[in-house]
Enzyme design. Sequence first.
Site: not given
Length: 451
Positions: A42, A118, A142
């Site tokens: 990420k 996310s 997330s």
Amino acid sequence: MHQLGKRALATSIRDPYNALISVRANPKPGNGPLAPLTWTAKDNITTTEEPTTCASAILKNYYSPFDATVVRLLNEAGATLLGKNNLDEFGMGSSNTNSAFGPVKNPLYEEFRVAGGSSGGSAAAVSGELCDFSLGTDTGGSVRQPASYCGILGFKPTYGRVSRWGVVAYAQGFDTVGILARDFAVLRRTFDVIDKYDEKDVTSMPIWIRKKFGAAFLPEKLKIGVPHEFLVGEMSEETRSEYFATLRNLQDSGHAIIPVSLPSIKKALPAYYTLVSASAASTLSRFDGVRYGVSIKPEYPETIVSTNRSKGLGIEVQRRTLLGNFTLSSESGDHFVQATKIRQSLVEEMNDVLTFPNHLLNTPENPDGVHVLVAPTAFGEAPTIEDYKSACKSSLVNGYINDIMTIPASLAGCPSISVPMRNRRYGLQVMSQYGYDHFLLKAAELIEAHR
């Protein structure tokens, strides 16, 4: 892939999901226990070879001078990093539509459905088989929620188990580096590598606590707690049906299904957003375009910070920052204190229903307690991007409310994992006591076999 800032493009990787922000041109295979596995990170996890953008225009040209601890550990273990994943800007969102690089497409569907957030880019990369596993960050769900939407495993370890040094923070007291994978073998091997104490991370779980958890002994028959507070009216009938079918299969196999109650779950959503928005307002104050990041020449010198932040930060980040600043102001009253009390109450309720002791708080073992708690990970399958945007347009609350399923484990700091149910479009969340991550993984694998 959208063009924003410098990128290295690799001809060997095709990304139809917009899951990748940057791709290494010449990824080098390593040697070690994780070779020849490939992975992605990420883009709020720092690496030196690619920009670390946090999917924000304000950081589109930022290169970190160091690798995050988790990146170093995986490199040393021989895993091959392919690139960096798209995300909701600074980790703020549940759909991966709040990104300067555009939304991420869910690989499970022909039509454009959200991948969740996310860590939607990480989930899409794994689900779309662009890599073997990916690292995301989980603040309030997330990692788990996008894993549920994309039909894969999404594991949030105990808070403090995995180093956050080199991870751009959203909320310091919640952020946890998590793992997304398609099978337990890869997930467990990855966790064994990054489950290390790090003296650079002040929130890292001390070694003396780690030693208390012992071997992950799994009993022949599990005691599985089912909190009725998770059975909310917003849950789809398909999710409810899949959930109950899994519980019946487990019961038919001799495992005990035990109703439990965690009353504080009803107050978890407002408590969580009160706490994380306050933390975000403080943490994100450094992103002003003065010390690093994109700087926009203002009309007047005294407006340089406000101009940079207004132009460089997206609307959702601005919204949560404003909310956080209000929470920290004298005008908000004692909302922060009350939210902290709700968090404490939830931890106490989980200690009361779980059998294992909480070594951090020195609570005793509860022989009448359950081994794990289970609940759906999300209300339903991934919505189309049009439906999601329409729901958020009608009420901003619709962009937050689905988090109620994953927030409790984050408030308690306990380990939690989303496991695909029979229909991969729905996820089952399994939670256990603080620190019992290895036990949780074994229990979740057993539960997956009975879905």
